[in-house]
Design a protein around this motif. Structure first.
Motif, PDB file in Angstrom:
ATOM      1  N   UNK A 425       7.299  -6.082 110.859  1.00 46.32           N
ATOM      2  CA  UNK A 425       6.235  -5.302 111.505  1.00 46.32           C
ATOM      3  C   UNK A 425       6.089  -5.781 112.946  1.00 46.32           C
ATOM      4  N   UNK A 426       5.442  -4.973 113.759  1.00 47.04           N
ATOM      5  CA  UNK A 426       5.218  -5.324 115.162  1.00 47.04           C
ATOM      6  C   UNK A 426       3.989  -6.209 115.292  1.00 47.04           C
ATOM      7  N   UNK A 427       4.137  -7.276 116.040  1.00 46.84           N
ATOM      8  CA  UNK A 427       3.013  -8.179 116.292  1.00 46.84           C
ATOM      9  C   UNK A 427       1.946  -7.410 117.071  1.00 46.84           C
ATOM     10  N   UNK A 428       0.688  -7.442 116.619  1.00 42.37           N
ATOM     11  CA  UNK A 428      -0.367  -6.687 117.313  1.00 42.37           C
ATOM     12  C   UNK A 428      -0.469  -7.088 118.785  1.00 42.37           C
ATOM     13  N   UNK A 429      -0.714  -6.118 119.648  1.00 40.30           N
ATOM     14  CA  UNK A 429      -0.798  -6.406 121.085  1.00 40.30           C
ATOM     15  C   UNK A 429      -2.068  -7.169 121.431  1.00 40.30           C
ATOM     16  N   UNK A 436      -5.544 -13.378 114.221  1.00 39.12           N
ATOM     17  CA  UNK A 436      -4.692 -14.452 114.727  1.00 39.12           C
ATOM     18  C   UNK A 436      -4.646 -15.620 113.747  1.00 39.12           C
ATOM     19  N   UNK A 437      -5.800 -15.926 113.128  1.00 42.35           N
ATOM     20  CA  UNK A 437      -5.819 -16.985 112.121  1.00 42.35           C
ATOM     21  C   UNK A 437      -4.885 -16.616 110.977  1.00 42.35           C
ATOM     22  N   UNK A 438      -4.966 -15.370 110.507  1.00 36.41           N
ATOM     23  CA  UNK A 438      -4.111 -14.919 109.405  1.00 36.41           C
ATOM     24  C   UNK A 438      -2.638 -14.936 109.804  1.00 36.41           C
ATOM     25  N   UNK A 439      -2.333 -14.465 110.996  1.00 39.13           N
ATOM     26  CA  UNK A 439      -0.953 -14.489 111.476  1.00 39.13           C
ATOM     27  C   UNK A 439      -0.441 -15.927 111.579  1.00 39.13           C
ATOM     28  N   UNK A 440      -1.307 -16.821 112.030  1.00 37.54           N
ATOM     29  CA  UNK A 440      -0.932 -18.228 112.107  1.00 37.54           C
ATOM     30  C   UNK A 440      -0.646 -18.815 110.745  1.00 37.54           C
ATOM     31  N   UNK A 441      -1.427 -18.430 109.758  1.00 35.41           N
ATOM     32  CA  UNK A 441      -1.190 -18.899 108.387  1.00 35.41           C
ATOM     33  C   UNK A 441       0.172 -18.416 107.880  1.00 35.41           C
ATOM     34  N   UNK A 442       0.523 -17.183 108.201  1.00 37.10           N
ATOM     35  CA  UNK A 442       1.816 -16.637 107.781  1.00 37.10           C
ATOM     36  C   UNK A 442       2.954 -17.387 108.469  1.00 37.10           C
ATOM     37  N   UNK A 443       2.878 -17.500 109.788  1.00 39.33           N
ATOM     38  CA  UNK A 443       3.956 -18.131 110.553  1.00 39.33           C
ATOM     39  C   UNK A 443       4.125 -19.588 110.151  1.00 39.33           C
ATOM     40  N   UNK A 478       0.056 -12.007 100.119  1.00 42.64           N
ATOM     41  CA  UNK A 478      -1.414 -11.943 100.059  1.00 42.64           C
ATOM     42  C   UNK A 478      -2.016 -11.959 101.465  1.00 42.64           C
ATOM     43  N   UNK A 479      -1.457 -12.778 102.335  1.00 39.24           N
ATOM     44  CA  UNK A 479      -1.961 -12.831 103.708  1.00 39.24           C
ATOM     45  C   UNK A 479      -1.673 -11.534 104.450  1.00 39.24           C
ATOM     46  N   UNK A 480      -0.542 -10.897 104.158  1.00 36.22           N
ATOM     47  CA  UNK A 480      -0.243  -9.604 104.766  1.00 36.22           C
ATOM     48  C   UNK A 480      -1.248  -8.554 104.310  1.00 36.22           C
ATOM     49  N   UNK A 481      -1.629  -8.616 103.028  1.00 37.05           N
ATOM     50  CA  UNK A 481      -2.659  -7.699 102.529  1.00 37.05           C
ATOM     51  C   UNK A 481      -3.968  -7.895 103.277  1.00 37.05           C
ATOM     52  N   UNK A 482      -4.300  -9.144 103.555  1.00 32.82           N
ATOM     53  CA  UNK A 482      -5.514  -9.445 104.314  1.00 32.82           C
ATOM     54  C   UNK A 482      -5.399  -8.902 105.735  1.00 32.82           C
ATOM     55  N   UNK A 483      -4.200  -9.017 106.314  1.00 35.63           N
ATOM     56  CA  UNK A 483      -4.000  -8.588 107.697  1.00 35.63           C
ATOM     57  C   UNK A 483      -4.135  -7.076 107.838  1.00 35.63           C
ATOM     58  N   UNK A 484      -3.565  -6.321 106.894  1.00 33.57           N
ATOM     59  CA  UNK A 484      -3.568  -4.861 107.027  1.00 33.57           C
ATOM     60  C   UNK A 484      -4.856  -4.227 106.512  1.00 33.57           C
ATOM     61  N   UNK A 485      -5.740  -5.015 105.951  1.00 32.96           N
ATOM     62  CA  UNK A 485      -7.002  -4.454 105.438  1.00 32.96           C
ATOM     63  C   UNK A 485      -7.935  -4.017 106.556  1.00 32.96           C
TER      64      UNK A 485
END
Length: 505
Positions: A425-429, A436-443, A478-485
């Motif tokens: 997916x594309x990183x949000x602009x 950002x916290x959720x993206x950091x948890x994923x990365x 699970x974190x992706x689900x949180x991100x797209x919610x």
């Protein structure tokens, strides 16, 4: 990156050292003293701590030229792990001394005073700590108000610091302060000074001792600083004080897994033993599917922490500059401390009612592991920094797709293909801070699973790696689900109007 090959005799010497250390700690904590009772008291009894320090555990963080074992990271992490298997508090005491005093002092301290300071640690059981955090600034270290002025051959330092581990107990401190210029303004850069509590003019006053929620063995409090130190006790940065501080903090964060390793292993061992012997409905707990899931979560944490220790041993020696290692250091610190606390929560749940006791290994573990997610940078802040740093690198490459970028990024190239579906997916602009916290948890999970794959290539247990892969994939999904919610909920400050349930019955 330096790879130091030790002679076989030196490896054997350390094996003897660490095995003897483990056995002595086990005897002290389980036979000679009733640690379940000790754990309810503030501080460790002097005789108890003295027996531990007789084994010279801090020698691992002192260079050979000053009588130590050589400041080899693998040895430092092994000592931290051995200690945390018996007591997380004891391991943190060692961690403070090693990563926040001895290593930075060995690297940046002035040669003229090193002999005497290291001798105090090796012969007189001295301890040291670090003072950065201030009551009004917390993680905002760049705005600290502690300051120093330069005298003829000395520095005058004034300010207040709090929540320093070993408050009132350390013999030496590294104190952070900003220079006050001739206009009375504080400059942006930060300097560090060694203080010696045995000298009256360098004594730091403890104004208050805090009743900390856990980690009873470690004193915390509020410190008033009004000291004068010789010019030789200023640390000498290679460039700026800010870079020195980053080098020190990143090295410490990369070595957090040493404290996590023994702690998680102890929780795993205790939980496995409990589930083998505890009967429910005539069957041992271990035969329940939900219990197997929980046990495998701790095993995944054990595996990830093992990989982090291997990684830290290679990249965080004092010969290496880790001031630029923010992404991997922050990922390691945040994720390992999350895993520590989750493992403690699982162990408590599996222990049932007995676990809900402060003098039970699981109950104590829950309380003692919780602050690790806060100190040295709260995990939310660190995950945010991970995401922001990766986003910055992606912008430089003019790449928006996270999967494509992580496949080429050195810290994630091995692991990214394992999570292709989730990461495509594309990183949000302009993401929200919560995202950002959720993206950091994923990365962070991708970075640390990459370390697991490197450890697997070196011969680590593949079944444990398979278990870990399943759990990390689940976490990322699970974190992706949180991100797209797209959860944009914000708190109501004045929430009580129309919100009393009894009015509607």
């Amino acid at each position: 990156m330096m790879n130091i090959e030790l002679p076989a005799s030196e490896v054997q010497n350390f094996d003897l050292f660490i095995n003897s250390f483990r056995k002595k700690l086990a005897s002290l904590f389980r036979t000679e003293y009733d640690y379940n009772t000790l754990s309810l008291n503030r501080g460790l009894p002097p005789s108890f701590l003295s027996e531990i320090m007789d084994m010279k555990p801090l020698s691992v963080a002192i260079p050979e030229s000053y009588g130590g074992r050589g400041a080899i990271v693998k040895e430092c992490l092994s000592v931290l792990s051995a200690a945390s298997y018996e007591s997380l508090s004891l391991s943190l005491i060692f961690g403070i001394n090693i990563a926040l005093f001895l290593e930075p002092f060995a690297k940046y301290g002035q040669v003229g005073i090193k002999d005497d300071i290291f001798k105090q640690f090796l012969e007189n059981k001295a301890m040291g700590g670090l003072m950065i955090t201030e009551p009004d600034y917390g993680s905002d270290a760049l705005n600290m108000q502690s300051y120093y002025t330069e005298q003829a051959n000395s520095y005058r330092i004034k300010g207040e610091k709090h929540w320093q581990g070993l408050t009132g107990a350390a013999d030496f401190w590294l104190v952070a302060a900003r220079r006050k210029n001739e206009q009375g303004e504080l400059v942006r850069d930060i300097d560090f000074f060694l203080t010696d509590n045995s000298r009256a003019e360098q004594q730091i006053e403890v104004k208050e001792r805090y009743n900390s929620l856990g980690l009873y063995a470690i004193p915390y409090g509020l410190n008033h600083i009004d000291v004068e130190v010789p010019a030789a006790q200023r640390l000498l940065p290679e460039s700026t004080g800010l870079k020195l501080m980053l080098d020190m903090l990143h090295r410490s964060r990369l070595q957090f897994p040493g404290m996590g390793m023994g702690f998680i292993k102890r929780l795993l061992d205790e939980s496995l033993q409990h589930c083998k012997t505890r009967q429910v409905g005539g069957l041992p707990l271990r035969e329940m599917d939900a219990v197997q899931f929980q046990l495998s979560r701790i095993q995944a944490a054990y595996t990830i922490c093992s990989a982090m220790c291997s990684y830290g041993s290679k990249v965080s020696s004092i010969e290496q500059d880790v001031s630029g290692n923010g992404i991997d250091a922050n990922s390691v610190k945040a994720l390992v401390t999350d895993l520590m606390h989750e493992s403690a929560q699982i162990a408590l749940q599996l222990s049932g009612a007995n676990g809900y006791r402060l003098d039970h290994i699981a109950g104590r573990a829950v309380v003692d592991s919780r602050p690790f997610q806060i100190f040295e940078g709260s995990n939310e802040m660190l995950y945010t920094q991970v995401a922001e740093s990766v986003a910055k690198l992606m912008r430089k490459r003019k790449e928006r797709n996270l999967l494509r970028y992580l496949k080429t990024y050195a810290l994630t190239a091995h692991a990214a293909p394992y999570f292709a579906k989730s990461l495509d997916f594309d990183f949000p602009e302009q993401p929200k801070k919560r995202d950002l916290v959720t993206l950091g948890r994923i990365i962070a999970r991708i970075i640390c699973f990459d370390m697991v794959l490197v450890l697997q290539d070196a011969g680590f247990n593949r079944e444990l790696v398979d278990i870990t892969c399943q759990h990390v994939r689940m976490d990322v999904d699970m974190l992706m689900g949180q991100l797209v919610s797209n959860n944009g909920a914000v708190a109501l400050m004045d929430y009580e109007e129309g919100a009393l349930w009894a009015d509607f019955v």
